[in-house]
Write an enzyme that holds these catalytic residues in place. Structure first.
Site, PDB file in Angstrom:
ATOM      1  N   ARG A  62       3.189   0.079  -5.274  1.00  0.00           N
ATOM      2  CA  ARG A  62       3.000  -0.562  -3.975  1.00  0.00           C
ATOM      3  C   ARG A  62       1.686  -1.326  -3.878  1.00  0.00           C
ATOM      4  O   ARG A  62       1.428  -1.986  -2.872  1.00  0.00           O
ATOM      5  CB  ARG A  62       3.020   0.496  -2.876  1.00  0.00           C
ATOM      6  CG  ARG A  62       4.374   1.072  -2.704  1.00  0.00           C
ATOM      7  CD  ARG A  62       4.354   2.189  -1.693  1.00  0.00           C
ATOM      8  NE  ARG A  62       5.681   2.264  -1.133  1.00  0.00           N
ATOM      9  CZ  ARG A  62       6.049   1.757   0.028  1.00  0.00           C
ATOM     10  NH1 ARG A  62       5.176   1.176   0.796  1.00  0.00           N
ATOM     11  NH2 ARG A  62       7.286   1.850   0.440  1.00  0.00           N
ATOM     12  N   ASN A  74      -0.824   1.701   5.852  1.00  0.00           N
ATOM     13  CA  ASN A  74      -0.034   0.671   5.172  1.00  0.00           C
ATOM     14  C   ASN A  74       0.471  -0.255   6.256  1.00  0.00           C
ATOM     15  O   ASN A  74       1.157   0.186   7.179  1.00  0.00           O
ATOM     16  CB  ASN A  74       1.135   1.349   4.437  1.00  0.00           C
ATOM     17  CG  ASN A  74       2.189   0.353   3.980  1.00  0.00           C
ATOM     18  OD1 ASN A  74       1.894  -0.811   3.742  1.00  0.00           O
ATOM     19  ND2 ASN A  74       3.422   0.823   3.855  1.00  0.00           N
ATOM     20  N   GLY A  75       0.115  -1.543   6.180  1.00  0.00           N
ATOM     21  CA  GLY A  75       0.572  -2.494   7.193  1.00  0.00           C
ATOM     22  C   GLY A  75      -0.561  -3.408   7.611  1.00  0.00           C
ATOM     23  O   GLY A  75      -1.559  -3.539   6.893  1.00  0.00           O
ATOM     24  N   GLU A  95      14.266 -18.607 -11.282  1.00  0.00           N
ATOM     25  CA  GLU A  95      13.900 -17.232 -11.626  1.00  0.00           C
ATOM     26  C   GLU A  95      13.057 -17.209 -12.903  1.00  0.00           C
ATOM     27  O   GLU A  95      12.071 -16.458 -12.995  1.00  0.00           O
ATOM     28  CB  GLU A  95      15.181 -16.392 -11.773  1.00  0.00           C
ATOM     29  CG  GLU A  95      15.028 -15.009 -12.365  1.00  0.00           C
ATOM     30  CD  GLU A  95      14.115 -14.070 -11.587  1.00  0.00           C
ATOM     31  OE1 GLU A  95      13.607 -14.449 -10.529  1.00  0.00           O
ATOM     32  OE2 GLU A  95      13.887 -12.953 -12.075  1.00  0.00           O
ATOM     33  N   GLU A 114       4.435 -15.139 -12.547  1.00  0.00           N
ATOM     34  CA  GLU A 114       3.871 -13.891 -12.023  1.00  0.00           C
ATOM     35  C   GLU A 114       3.259 -13.007 -13.093  1.00  0.00           C
ATOM     36  O   GLU A 114       2.326 -12.273 -12.811  1.00  0.00           O
ATOM     37  CB  GLU A 114       4.883 -13.127 -11.168  1.00  0.00           C
ATOM     38  CG  GLU A 114       6.070 -12.592 -11.904  1.00  0.00           C
ATOM     39  CD  GLU A 114       7.055 -11.890 -10.980  1.00  0.00           C
ATOM     40  OE1 GLU A 114       6.650 -11.344  -9.950  1.00  0.00           O
ATOM     41  OE2 GLU A 114       8.253 -11.888 -11.308  1.00  0.00           O
ATOM     42  N   HIS A 149      13.578 -37.537  -9.509  1.00  0.00           N
ATOM     43  CA  HIS A 149      13.096 -37.808  -8.145  1.00  0.00           C
ATOM     44  C   HIS A 149      11.641 -37.380  -7.976  1.00  0.00           C
ATOM     45  O   HIS A 149      11.178 -37.200  -6.860  1.00  0.00           O
ATOM     46  CB  HIS A 149      14.001 -37.115  -7.123  1.00  0.00           C
ATOM     47  CG  HIS A 149      15.413 -37.600  -7.199  1.00  0.00           C
ATOM     48  ND1 HIS A 149      15.799 -38.841  -6.750  1.00  0.00           N
ATOM     49  CD2 HIS A 149      16.515 -37.031  -7.725  1.00  0.00           C
ATOM     50  CE1 HIS A 149      17.093 -39.012  -6.989  1.00  0.00           C
ATOM     51  NE2 HIS A 149      17.550 -37.921  -7.580  1.00  0.00           N
ATOM     52  N   LYS A 185       9.295 -15.684 -13.097  1.00  0.00           N
ATOM     53  CA  LYS A 185       8.907 -14.619 -14.043  1.00  0.00           C
ATOM     54  C   LYS A 185       7.659 -15.047 -14.814  1.00  0.00           C
ATOM     55  O   LYS A 185       6.726 -14.269 -14.984  1.00  0.00           O
ATOM     56  CB  LYS A 185      10.013 -14.326 -15.064  1.00  0.00           C
ATOM     57  CG  LYS A 185      11.219 -13.565 -14.617  1.00  0.00           C
ATOM     58  CD  LYS A 185      10.993 -12.113 -14.344  1.00  0.00           C
ATOM     59  CE  LYS A 185      10.602 -11.882 -12.913  1.00  0.00           C
ATOM     60  NZ  LYS A 185      11.663 -11.669 -11.964  1.00  0.00           N
ATOM     61  N   CYS A 231       0.847  -1.182   0.000  1.00  0.00           N
ATOM     62  CA  CYS A 231       0.000   0.000   0.000  1.00  0.00           C
ATOM     63  C   CYS A 231       0.886   1.235   0.000  1.00  0.00           C
ATOM     64  O   CYS A 231       1.952   1.250   0.606  1.00  0.00           O
ATOM     65  CB  CYS A 231      -0.935   0.097   1.201  1.00  0.00           C
ATOM     66  SG  CYS A 231      -2.053  -1.286   1.381  1.00  0.00           S
ATOM     67  N   LYS A 234       4.901  -4.097  -5.914  1.00  0.00           N
ATOM     68  CA  LYS A 234       6.350  -4.021  -6.103  1.00  0.00           C
ATOM     69  C   LYS A 234       7.107  -4.019  -4.784  1.00  0.00           C
ATOM     70  O   LYS A 234       8.222  -4.514  -4.712  1.00  0.00           O
ATOM     71  CB  LYS A 234       6.655  -2.739  -6.883  1.00  0.00           C
ATOM     72  CG  LYS A 234       8.092  -2.563  -7.268  1.00  0.00           C
ATOM     73  CD  LYS A 234       8.408  -3.294  -8.544  1.00  0.00           C
ATOM     74  CE  LYS A 234       9.881  -3.268  -8.875  1.00  0.00           C
ATOM     75  NZ  LYS A 234      10.305  -4.514  -9.508  1.00  0.00           N
ATOM     76  N   TRP A 252      -3.002  -2.490  -1.578  1.00  0.00           N
ATOM     77  CA  TRP A 252      -2.758  -3.901  -1.862  1.00  0.00           C
ATOM     78  C   TRP A 252      -3.459  -4.644  -0.740  1.00  0.00           C
ATOM     79  O   TRP A 252      -3.052  -4.571   0.417  1.00  0.00           O
ATOM     80  CB  TRP A 252      -1.261  -4.212  -1.876  1.00  0.00           C
ATOM     81  CG  TRP A 252      -0.979  -5.626  -2.257  1.00  0.00           C
ATOM     82  CD1 TRP A 252      -0.881  -6.123  -3.524  1.00  0.00           C
ATOM     83  CD2 TRP A 252      -0.768  -6.734  -1.376  1.00  0.00           C
ATOM     84  NE1 TRP A 252      -0.633  -7.468  -3.480  1.00  0.00           N
ATOM     85  CE2 TRP A 252      -0.547  -7.876  -2.187  1.00  0.00           C
ATOM     86  CE3 TRP A 252      -0.740  -6.881   0.003  1.00  0.00           C
ATOM     87  CZ2 TRP A 252      -0.314  -9.129  -1.647  1.00  0.00           C
ATOM     88  CZ3 TRP A 252      -0.507  -8.134   0.534  1.00  0.00           C
ATOM     89  CH2 TRP A 252      -0.289  -9.245  -0.288  1.00  0.00           C
TER      90      TRP A 252
HETATM   91  C1  F6R Z   1       9.633 -10.973  -8.690  1.00  0.00           C
HETATM   92  C2  F6R Z   1       9.835  -9.909  -7.736  1.00  0.00           C
HETATM   93  C3  F6R Z   1       9.747 -10.240  -6.300  1.00  0.00           C
HETATM   94  C4  F6R Z   1      10.809  -9.452  -5.507  1.00  0.00           C
HETATM   95  C5  F6R Z   1      10.623  -9.697  -4.012  1.00  0.00           C
HETATM   96  C6  F6R Z   1      11.674  -8.994  -3.193  1.00  0.00           C
HETATM   97  O1  F6R Z   1       9.780 -10.524 -10.001  1.00  0.00           O
HETATM   98  O2  F6R Z   1      10.044  -8.785  -8.087  1.00  0.00           O
HETATM   99  O3  F6R Z   1       9.877 -11.604  -6.070  1.00  0.00           O
HETATM  100  O4  F6R Z   1      12.070  -9.856  -5.923  1.00  0.00           O
HETATM  101  O5  F6R Z   1       9.354  -9.249  -3.619  1.00  0.00           O
HETATM  102  O6  F6R Z   1      11.599  -7.615  -3.372  1.00  0.00           O
HETATM  103  P1  F6R Z   1      12.817  -6.680  -2.995  1.00  0.00           P
HETATM  104  O7  F6R Z   1      13.939  -7.028  -3.921  1.00  0.00           O
HETATM  105  O8  F6R Z   1      12.304  -5.296  -3.205  1.00  0.00           O
HETATM  106  O9  F6R Z   1      13.177  -6.969  -1.570  1.00  0.00           O
END
Ligand code: F6R
Length: 608
Positions: free
Chosen positions: A27, A98-99, A479, A486, A502, A483, A2, A603, A74
């Site tokens: 956010r 926020n929280g 990774e 998400e 396995h 990607k 948020c 984010k 969020w």
């Molecule tokens: C995936 C992604 C998230 C962040 C994770 C950590 O594409 O962006 O998995 O990597 O939320 O976020 P930070 O790096 O801001 O601590």
């Protein structure tokens, strides 16, 4: 998560609140709202969905008032609809939060027994009612806010305005970040300095437990004990310019394409071009004497930590424990005396990573943070900061932050190895040469965009996708899968290629694309090839990412191959991250999803 913002200004606050909220949309983007004080009364507008919808609502029904608060949500408690959207308000007070308020149920019961009627499913609404209760008991707004804050358990950043008060806003921080901005005759509160950058570059970051009383004349901060506290006002480096897409269709695509240049920028700040040695900031310990490293992060940054484990163990012969922050923080891991704890975060605000860092500090570790946002909480609290120079990353899916994290971690691993004498001068020079060539190699990798675009067409039809890698590219497989999940919402798994038999091999049939990340790097490559043969024998459709030597050695049988540049194994995880990002991007485009703001995500993850 948020984003919250508050403005005490001279002109109508609502349009400015919208501008600030747009800068905070990373956010969360489930719903948004603003509230102001108009002729002594609280008024608000809220809308489900993106800030653009709130803006449209305000165009239909403008909101006057020069003091106001805003929120982009969020959702944690309660559906992301208009009813649950912030600001939450009674006739006397409006709040944005926020929280998470952990004791909201018991507070709500207590307030309902006193006759308060709740209209949302959120934890946050209880804050507005609690303050109202104390106002009803004849406490002043300042006292009522302090009384309410003392009763809250959990994490919060808050901005509060009051009916009848045109020159008072109260902010508070516990667990979630909050900044106060100083303008000329105007004052601001925001989740970060970036939100406030259009109006001021003079920022004060609240510390844990702080409460701030803001008027147009300035701000008075009180610490967790209620004592007046001095907090430094700093000049922020955040730019007030809105970050654009520079002609790209999405931020994510722009950020993928920025990688050659931001990796180059990052390298320039760590590698001395003349001596070709690594430059690191002063540290309160000698890296030569470190016995163990604990590396902690979340999501993509966690995969960067996993890659770093391979590098530190192989090059510097230091054992590394890697953990996701949400597990680490409650595990009460015993940490070695004189140990180093490494935290990796793009935002520098991830609640679990921050809490894990505080735990490590308490355990006497030297904390090193690899962070992209230099003014973030993690950057401010770490003993040593190693910045990534990725620039603002707006797309929710991390791309350039990841590859610059890897770049910094590679520099740290090489420097540590040299200090410990586990690599000689010649090997150091080779590794640094390989690293400094990454920007040019990354440009070559990007030329495969069209081919990957065509492959994405088929991947978009799949229900499940597997990614396989070994060694330092096992995290690349993880990774790649993250990607894809998400942003395209296709189920994907990243596996160590040797683990396939396995269990996961049972999933293989002709409908499951298997993306193999296999630079030709010796023993591990040969083992991967054997594992992939096992997949193909069961009808798996293999997309094989390697270099020309690797593709030749692999032979026929793959549905598709992508020939990436041949590079030193050290830098392969940096370069091989790029095609998996591009594949996820194009697959998401075929699926028609919102690439930059995928559903349910945000984010900056400031709740645990
Ligand atoms: C995936 C992604 C998230 C962040 C994770 C950590 O594409 O962006 O998995 O990597 O939320 O976020 P930070 O790096 O801001 O601590």
């Amino acid at each position: 998560m948020c984003g919250i913002i508050g403005i005490l200004g001279e002109e109508p606050a609502a349009p400015l609140l919208i501008e600030g909220l747009k800068r905070l949309e990373y956010r969360g983007y489930d719903s948004a709202g603003v509230a102001t004080v108009v002729n002594g009364a609280i008024d608000r507008r809220r809308a489900e969905g993106r800030i653009a919808r709130l803006e449209a609502r305000l165009a239909e029904a403008p909101l006057p008032g020069t003091i106001g608060i805003g929120h982009t949500r969020w959702a944690t408690h309660g559906k992301p609809n208009e009813t649950n959207a912030h600001p939450h308000a009674t006739e006397r007070v409006a709040i944005v939060h926020n929280g998470i308020i952990e004791n909201f149920r018991s507070l709500r019961q207590e307030l309902e027994a006193l006759g308060h009627r709740f209209s949302t499913e959120t934890d946050s609404e209880v804050i507005a009612h609690l303050i109202t209760r104390y106002l009803d008991e004849q406490q002043s707004p300042r006292q009522a806010a302090a009384s309410a804050l003392a009763r809250l358990d959990g994490a919060f950043a808050l901005a509060i305005i009051f009916a009848g008060e045109h020159d008072l806003m109260i902010g508070a921080r516990r667990g979630s970040p909050l900044a106060v901005g100083y303008g000329r005759g105007e004052m601001f509160i925001g989740s970060d300095a970036m939100a406030l950058a259009p109006w001021t570059d003079r920022i004060c970051y609240l510390e844990e437990g702080d409460r701030v009383e803001v008027t147009r004349a300035g701000a008075t901060v009180f610490d967790g004990e209620g004592h007046p506290a001095e907090r430094e006002i700093r000049q922020t480096v955040q730019s007030g310019a809105l970050i654009g897409k520079a002609g790209y269709r999405h931020f994510m695509l722009k950020e993928i394409y920025e990688q050659p240049s931001v990796i180059g920028d990052t390298l320039r700040s760590y590698v001395n071009p003349v001596t070709r040695a690594i430059w690191l900031p002063a540290m309160p310990l000698s890296l030569a004497e470190v016995g163990r490293i604990t590396a902690v992060a979340c999501g993509t940054a966690y995969y960067a930590a996993m890659v770093a484990k391979y590098w530190f163990e192989r090059l510097a012969r230091i054992p590394v424990d890697v953990d996701v922050a949400s597990e680490f923080r409650y595990r009460e891991a015993p940490l070695p005396e004189g140990g180093v704890a490494l935290f990796i975060s793009q935002s520098g605000e991830t609640a679990d990573t921050l809490a894990a860092m505080r735990y490590a500090k308490e355990q006497g570790q030297t904390t090193i943070a690899v962070v992209n946002v230099p003014e973030s909480s993690i950057a401010r609290e770490a003993d040593v900061v190693l910045p990534t120079l990725a620039g603002p990353e707006i797309g929710v899916a991390s791309t350039k932050a990841y590859t610059t994290q890897l770049t910094v971690l590679a520099c740290l691993a090489i420097a540590t190895a040299r200090l410990r004498g586990t690599i000689d001068q010649r090997r150091q020079a080779e590794l640094i040469t390989a690293l400094t060539e990454v920007p040019a190699r990354a440009v070559e990798v990007l030329t495969h965009d069209d081919v990957i675009h065509r492959l994405a067409h088929d991947v978009a039809e799949a229900r499940d996708v597997l990614y396989l890698g070994r060694g330092a590219n096992f995290p690349t497989a993880m990774e790649g899968a993250l990607k894809l999940k998400e942003i395209s919402y296709i189920h994907a798994e990243g596996y160590a290629a040797g683990e396939m038999k396995h269990g996961p091999i049972a999933l293989i049939d002709e409908t499951v694309p298997v993306i193999v990340i296999a630079p030709s790097d010796g023993v591990v490559f040969d083992k991967t090839v054997s594992n992939v043969q096992e997949v193909m024998a069961r009808g798996g459709k293999v997309i094989f990412l390697s270099d020309r030597d690797g593709i030749e050695a692999f032979g026929p049988g793959a549905s598709a191959t992508i020939a990436l540049p041949k590079v030193d194994p050290l830098v392969a995880p940096i370069l091989y991250a790029i095609p998996v990002q591009i594949l996820a991007y194009h697959t998401a485009i075929f699926k028609g999803t919102d690439v930059d703001q995928p559903r349910n995500l945000a984010k900056s993850v400031t709740v645990e």
